[in-house]
Design an enzyme around this catalytic site. Structure first.
Site, short mmCIF file in Angstrom:
data_model
loop_
_atom_site.label_atom_id
_atom_site.label_comp_id
_atom_site.label_asym_id
_atom_site.label_seq_id
_atom_site.Cartn_x
_atom_site.Cartn_y
_atom_site.Cartn_z
CD GLU A 83 -6.13 -4.58 4.34
OE1 GLU A 83 -6.02 -4.16 5.51
OE2 GLU A 83 -6.56 -3.89 3.40
CE1 TYR A 136 -3.44 -5.82 9.10
CE2 TYR A 136 -5.70 -5.06 8.82
CZ TYR A 136 -4.40 -5.20 8.34
OH TYR A 136 -4.09 -4.74 7.08
CD GLU A 138 -2.89 1.06 2.43
OE1 GLU A 138 -2.83 0.12 3.26
OE2 GLU A 138 -3.82 1.90 2.42
CD GLN A 178 0.31 -2.37 3.85
OE1 GLN A 178 1.09 -1.74 3.15
NE2 GLN A 178 -0.88 -1.87 4.24
CG ASN A 189 -9.47 -1.59 1.63
OD1 ASN A 189 -9.16 -2.76 1.87
ND2 ASN A 189 -9.25 -0.60 2.49
CD GLU A 190 -10.21 -2.33 6.31
OE1 GLU A 190 -10.18 -1.23 6.87
OE2 GLU A 190 -9.54 -3.31 6.68
O1 AHR Z 1 -2.99 -2.37 6.30
C1 AHR Z 1 -3.27 -1.15 6.88
C2 AHR Z 1 -4.74 -0.77 6.78
O2 AHR Z 1 -5.51 -1.66 7.51
C3 AHR Z 1 -5.35 -0.82 5.40
O3 AHR Z 1 -5.11 0.34 4.68
C4 AHR Z 1 -6.81 -0.96 5.69
O4 AHR Z 1 -7.50 -1.63 4.68
C5 AHR Z 1 -6.84 -1.69 7.02
O5 AHR Z 1 -7.67 -1.10 7.93
#
Ligand code: AHR
Length: 512
Positions: free
Chosen positions: A317, A259, A45, A366, A192-193
């Protein structure tokens, strides 16, 4: 208490009662599903120094480069065998207007990266630079379309510019910018999101928006990916899938973001990436292992609306998210990467492998310098992280055939709570059986009985990623502490072998 973990098999607890406390049974006779190599995918990103400084330094940089791409990073990425790379975001994607990043660099407008640190970017890295990078490192591209602040027309023109061989204003523009042939881009994410940074939409609304975009984003063999849930947001999955149920031809994938935060809160400290003890170690793994449950429940909902199971789950992600490194720009999401990250990568990859029937892609967040990165750079220096080592070791599973397994594992207990101590997955490719096992117990090695089937093997070899301490990491200018090392294993006898998996480690066993 023992935990039974099934890699695609169902069996009764009763039938396992005679087994040793830690047992892995392979069923090579039932191997039929391919582990899509894209499960080993990555994410890049415009965030912090992932692109600028990490991958791309520009031709005038003192850092050795080829057309502006860092040579050290290019080499490391080639060696890693990246199958697919997602770009340009993330949250950045829904602010990105692709036409700002094409044509002569001196004419490209600067933009402010509003999500990540408010820094100004000169757009010297755009569509050509990204797709050329993919060609240089031999990876497929996965482009994320701006839904939050873009238009359908902008999306259609991007698709045309990138993939069309027709004569059109967009293909003429591409040729004028130096690229005669289209690129072969199959993976297109639509937003995205969109439940968050990508537009704060409600799922019903997004399902309609998705239909609108997906109807126009057209191309042969396109895999269009809808924004899916965050972690356990089952309502999002329910509403998006039900909104698409009469138009399943428009959706090939639904994304999942999860995450792992040691302290599971977005509003307080998340925990340090290097300074942690056993409590944070345990919490981190507790918060990662829940992904197994999330995957199962999201798939159950998806199956209601897509009984044929044609829509894949795409974990585009995932990874650890700690507090930013002291002194770094908090918007750059820079963190270190220790043995903890290595073991966590092994666990998640084992889980994804075991769901290879429905998970066709995953992209760890990432690739360089951001969150659970493969590579960290500091000016001209570069290190390969413990996570890099695990991805490299696990590459044997890419496009291999999954071997269904049954795993009986003891628990790892900490202050009255417990999680399974071992995770595993197995595959076969070119006649070689590959078994990967992680041991999350930070203090004790675990011996496991492995039943590998009737086939007789002429040799067995092993590799391991671990460190002396759970906090070990690879630092700039120092000897690599966490790397792939040889791991001694005995050849199976009568279909059985014993493997002692060291504390806080990930191992690969290969049988020939
Ligand atoms: O990876 C960092 C961020 O986490 C991304 O930009 C977003 O999609 C997510 O919230």
């Amino acid at each position: 208490m023992k935990k039974i973990i099934l890699g695609l098999l169902v069996l009764s607890v009763a039938s396992m009662q005679a087994w040793a406390q830690n047992t892995l049974v392979l069923h090579p006779e039932k191997a039929e599903i391919t582990i899509n190599k894209n499960i080993y995918g990555h994410f890049s990103e415009h965030l912090g120094t992932c692109i600028y400084g990490g991958i791309y330094v520009g031709e005038d940089s003192d850092i050795p480069n080829e057309n502006g791409y860092r040579l050290d990073v290019l080499d490391a990425l080639k060696e890693l065998k990246v199958p697919v790379l997602r770009w340009p975001g993330g949250c950045f994607a829904d602010t990105y207007h692709w036409k700002d990043g094409i044509g002569p660099k001196e004419d490209r407008p600067s933009i402010v990266n509003v999500h990540w640190g408010g820094v100004t970017e000169d757009n010297s890295f755009g569509t050509h630079e990204f797709l050329d990078l993919c060609e240089m490192i031999g990876t497929d591209a996965y482009l994320s379309i701006n839904v939050g602040s873009g238009t359908v027309q902008e999306a259609v023109e991007w698709v045309d510019y990138v993939t069309s061989s027709n004569e059109s204003p967009m293909t003429d523009l591409r040729k004028k910018n130096g690229r005669e042939e289209p690129w072969d881009v199959k993976f297109w994410g639509i937003g995205n999101e969109t439940w968050g940074c990508g537009g704060d939409m409600r799922p019903e609304y997004y399902a309609d928006i998705y239909r609108h975009y997906a109807g126009y984003v057209r191309g042969e063999g396109f895999q269009k990916v809808a924004v899916g849930p965050s972690s356990s947001d089952y309502n999002w999955t329910e509403k998006v899938m039900s909104g698409m149920s009469d138009k399943l031809n428009l959706i090939q994938g639904l994304s999942l973001h999860h995450y792992t935060l040691p302290i599971n809160s977005w509003t307080s400290s998340k925990g340090s990436s290097t300074d942690f003890g056993e409590k944070m170690w345990f919490e981190t793994f507790k918060h990662t292992m829940v992904i197994e449950e999330f995957i199962a429940k999201h798939l159950e909902i998806m199956d209601k609306y897509d009984p044929q199971g044609n829509v894949s789950l795409i974990v585009d992600e995932w990874g650890t998210w700690y507090d930013p490194l002291p002194g770094s720009n908090p918007g750059f999401l820079q963190q270190q990467n220790t043995v903890r990250d290595a073991v966590l990568a092994g666990i998640n990859l084992n889980i994804f492998n075991n769901h290879a029937d429905r998970i066709s892609m995953a992209n760890i967040a990432q690739i360089v310098n951001v969150l659970q990165a493969m590579i960290l750079t500091d000016g001209p220096e570069m290190v390969k992280t413990p996570t890099y080592q695990v991805f490299k070791m696990y590459n044997v599973h890419q496009d291999a055939t999954l071997i269904p397994t049954q795993l009986l594992t003891e628990d790892y207990e900490y202050e009255g709570e417990k999680i399974p101590a071992l995770t595993s997955s197995a595959s076969i490719k070119d006649g070689v059986t590959n078994i990967t096992i992680s041991n999350v117990n930070p203090n004790e090695a675990i011996e496991i009985e492995c039943y590998v089937g009737d086939k007789s093997y002429s040799s067995a070899s092993g590799q391991i990623v671990t460190g002396e301490k759970i906090t070990d990491y690879n630092d700039f200018g120092k000897e690599e502490k966490v790397k792939i090392e040889d791991f001694k294993v005995e050849k199976p006898k009568d279909g059985k072998m014993m493997v002692k998996v060291p504390a806080h480690s990930v191992v690969l066993i290969q049988l020939n």
